[in-house]
Motif scaffolding. Structure first.
Motif: not given
Length: 246
Positions: A178-179, A181-193, A195-197, A204-207
């Protein structure tokens, strides 16, 4: 149900080890990781600095710690000791038991959120508008109910011996993916997609939206509502199944 909620809160507050881990540990972790970060460098396209992003991450992490681990382990142990069976002899309905567990866990999660906020403001100079602080506390506190329901479900799914490893795998898996521990922006692109769900990412996104001065995203809110219904439904089904076994 009111009496049960009061009892659950009192029992949790007397557990000093649990209170340390759920209330102080997230703030200590924030200090450890955010200490060497630059206060002005913004992360990716978020428009936020690392100390600000990580404040929400650790506040949500602390809230999840309070409601997920505490609920799951207590319920599993109560089932083994026969406490849940005794409650069924009272006028308390099944939905009242589940609601009491979720409500009491959510109440206890509030201190962990506030301690992280105070730590971030004092140690890293995080400054927000009054409405942002209030909205952040309210959103993170309310969102913790999603993971409280998950804790109830795991407590009915696992035995007393198996509950700890199961809940720790879920706990750290959701936190990392969920990002938190570290910002999800640092994840590979496929993992970012993916993580969005994940519910922790939406949580965390709401905050983070509030920190930017924006309204909470409808997508993140919808994802959390979906998981709340899913976890609460699973908890209710597992409670009924456990009732039939006994």
């Amino acid at each position: 149900m009111k009496t049960l909620i009061q009892l659950e809160i009192s029992r949790t507050l007397r557990n000093k080890k649990f209170m340390f881990f759920s209330v102080l540990y997230p703030a200590a972790l924030y200090l450890l990781i955010a200490a060497g970060s630059k206060d002005t460098e913004k992360i990716g396209d978020t428009g936020l600095t690392f100390p600000v992003i990580y404040m929400v991450s650790m506040a949500t992490f602390g809230a999840i710690t309070s409601v997920l681990i505490g609920n799951a382990e207590r319920i599993a142990k109560e089932r083994e000791k026969g406490w849940v069976r005794q409650l069924r002899l009272t006028a308390l309905p099944g939905r009242g038991y589940v609601t009491a567990k979720v409500a009491s866990a959510a109440v206890v999660s509030l201190p962990s959120i506030l301690v992280v906020f105070v730590t971030a403001a004092a140690a890293k100079g995080v400054r927000l508008e009054a409405w942002q602080w209030g909205s952040l506390a309210a959103v993170i506190w309310a969102g913790s109910c999603v993971f409280a329901a998950l804790g109830v479900a795991i407590g009915y799914l696992a035995t007393g011996d198996a509950v700890r490893p199961i809940v720790m795998v879920v706990y750290f898996g959701l936190s990392m993916l969920g990002g938190l521990w570290m910002p999800s922006a640092a994840f590979p692109e496929w993992l970012q997609k993916i993580a969005e769900y994940v519910p922790t990412h939406a949580y965390a996104g709401l905050g983070q939206a509030i920190e930017r001065g924006d309204a909470p995203g409808m997508k993140d809110a919808a994802i959390l509502v979906f998981y709340l219904v899913l976890f609460a439904g699973a908890a209710a089904w597992l409670y009924r199944r456990d009732t039939h076994k006994n």
